[in-house]
Design an enzyme around this catalytic site. Structure first.
Site, short mmCIF file in Angstrom:
data_model
loop_
_atom_site.label_atom_id
_atom_site.label_comp_id
_atom_site.label_asym_id
_atom_site.label_seq_id
_atom_site.Cartn_x
_atom_site.Cartn_y
_atom_site.Cartn_z
N ASP A 174 56.64 94.91 48.69
CA ASP A 174 57.87 94.21 49.31
C ASP A 174 58.34 94.69 50.58
OD1 ASP A 174 60.14 92.76 49.46
OD2 ASP A 174 60.83 92.85 47.40
N ASP A 233 58.43 88.50 55.75
CA ASP A 233 58.32 88.36 54.46
C ASP A 233 57.08 87.98 53.97
OD1 ASP A 233 59.06 88.19 51.69
OD2 ASP A 233 60.76 87.30 51.91
#
Length: 439
Positions: free
Chosen positions: A69, A300
């Site tokens: 992440d 992302d």
């Protein structure tokens, strides 16, 4: 992203692809030749949440599967804590959730860092963590005394859905003024002289084989890059910008955060089906002091970044160009069940298109920081439903940061944008780089 766990788990439990539980063997780790000898490459596999890879934590080492992440702030592990006590049966329930057992590690220690809690997240209310330290190894490169987040939710764990990973390997940039609670594990290893400052990443989705990903679906190089996969002369560097308004525009966490891998989005065009070019949909918006503010692009690589990013105005223009048809409720359910689109792209319409005409559809063009254009071909934003002959526009119309006039303050650069690029995250220079993948 960590804040999407709960929503994703509810949708995906029971329907995860086989690769979600099968990672390449740890022998897949290897050191990478490059400017920094302190680097290690690891394979990662995709599931409905994002890319997963293995690390070990503790002494003796406990192998844990991590969710990669780039937007989270630290190394987070699910633990046997909750309600400010250690009670695995109470805090983990009977779901079979994998976790880190601090009491089985002789090198684990608590810290004096304060407990942190986020009252509002999509994972669960009052998401609470304590901070401890322990040995963390990526492959055979280990760093002692790594500060990490240990879950300590203020409620029992039975109601939290099982997920196919034991924690989150956060890799958000460390900007000025952030203390140890915001330090990713690889950042700490770099500061301790155990790794280089860079993280290299590539997907194998657009490559001919999985060999460049060590048998996985993506590869992370901690401490360096794989220079065989890109030409350094083509690497474009972007210094990150994290203004105060970014927190609400990207994801309104409480307390707020702004440390993300971002750069100004100065252009967003659609090359029309008749070679007509759209207007620029990267439209500045009015800031708090009345000045014009340029939108930001946010890296992302996880599930929330799926789909090609567009504003509402750009999306509507594209739909007209390809003569999209509003998807039925059944088709929308199939889209969500397949897991090929971001699950936080709420409040948007979905459109089906002809699978036979994909090659004639327009390209999407993005300009970053005023000087480099990147193209997403239609093959990367039109997705076919696996159990039917239906194709749909896989567009990420991010639900936060929208303006009333149909523009957007942020665009999420996820897999559709990144799959043909090599990505370099640099914690020393607080910048990221993009280069075309060597196919």
């Amino acid at each position: 992203m960590m804040h999407a766990f709960h929503h994703l788990a509810v949708l995906l439990i029971g329907s995860l692809p086989a690769s979600a539980s099968t990672l390449p063997h740890p022998d897949g780790y290897r050191h990478v030749n490059g400017s920094c000898s302190k680097s290690v490459a690891v394979p990662a596999v995709w599931n409905g949440f994002g890319y997963l890879f293995n690390i070990t934590v503790g002494t003796p080492p406990q192998e844990l599967t991590m969710l990669s992440d780039w937007t989270w702030m630290s190394l987070f592990v699910r633990s046997g804590r909750c309600l400010n006590q250690y009670d695995p049966s109470l805090c983990l329930g009977t779901s079979g959730q994998t976790w880190f057992d601090e009491r089985a590690s002789t090198s684990f220690a608590n810290t004096s860092l304060p407990q942190l809690s986020w009252p509002l997240t999509a994972f669960a209310p009052n998401f609470t963590v304590d901070y401890g330290t322990d040995d963390v190894c990526i492959g055979d490169l280990c760093s002692a005394g790594t500060v990490l987040q240990v879950s300590d939710f203020p409620y029992p764990g039975e109601g939290i859905p099982k997920v196919p990973f034991s924690g989150i390997f956060g890799m958000a940039p460390v900007t000025a003024g952030l203390n140890e609670t915001f330090h990713p594990a690889n950042y700490q290893a770099w500061k301790a002289g155990r790794l280089g400052s860079r993280v290299g990443w590539n997907s194998c989705a657009a490559l001919a084989s999985s060999d460049p990903c060590l048998g996985g679906e993506a590869k992370l190089v901690f401490g360096g890059t794989d220079s065989s996969l890109y030409d350094d002369d083509t690497l474009r560097i972007y210094e990150i910008q994290n203004p105060d308004w970014l927190s609400d525009a990207f994801y309104p966490l409480t307390p707020p955060r702004e440390n993300y891998w971002t750069t100004p989005l100065t252009g967003s065009w659609i090359l029309g089906t008749s070679e007509e070019e759209s207007r620029n949909f990267a439209v500045p918006f009015s800031g708090s002091n009345g000045s014009n503010v340029t939108p930001l692009a946010v890296l992302d690589e996880g599930s929330e970044g799926l789909g090609a990013p567009l504003s509402l105005n750009a999306y509507n223009w594209l739909v007209d160009q390809v003569r999209g048809t509003l998807a039925s409720n059944d088709t929308i359910e199939e889209i969500h069940a397949q897991g090929s689109s971001g699950f936080n792209t709420a409040e948007q319409n979905w459109y089906t298109v002809s699978c036979d005409d994909i090659d004639s559809y327009p390209e999407l063009v993005y300009e970053l920081n005023g000087h480099t254009n990147y193209t997403v071909p239609p093959q990367d934003y039109v997705t076919k439903l696996s159990d039917s002959s239906t194709c749909y526009l896989n567009i990420n119309l991010w639900k936060y940061g929208r303006t009333e006039d149909g523009n957007a303050k942020v665009a999420l650069l996820g897999l559709a944008f990144l799959k043909r690029l090599y990505v370099v995250l640099d914690f020393e220079t607080q910048s990221f780089g993009l280069a075309p993948l060597s196919m």
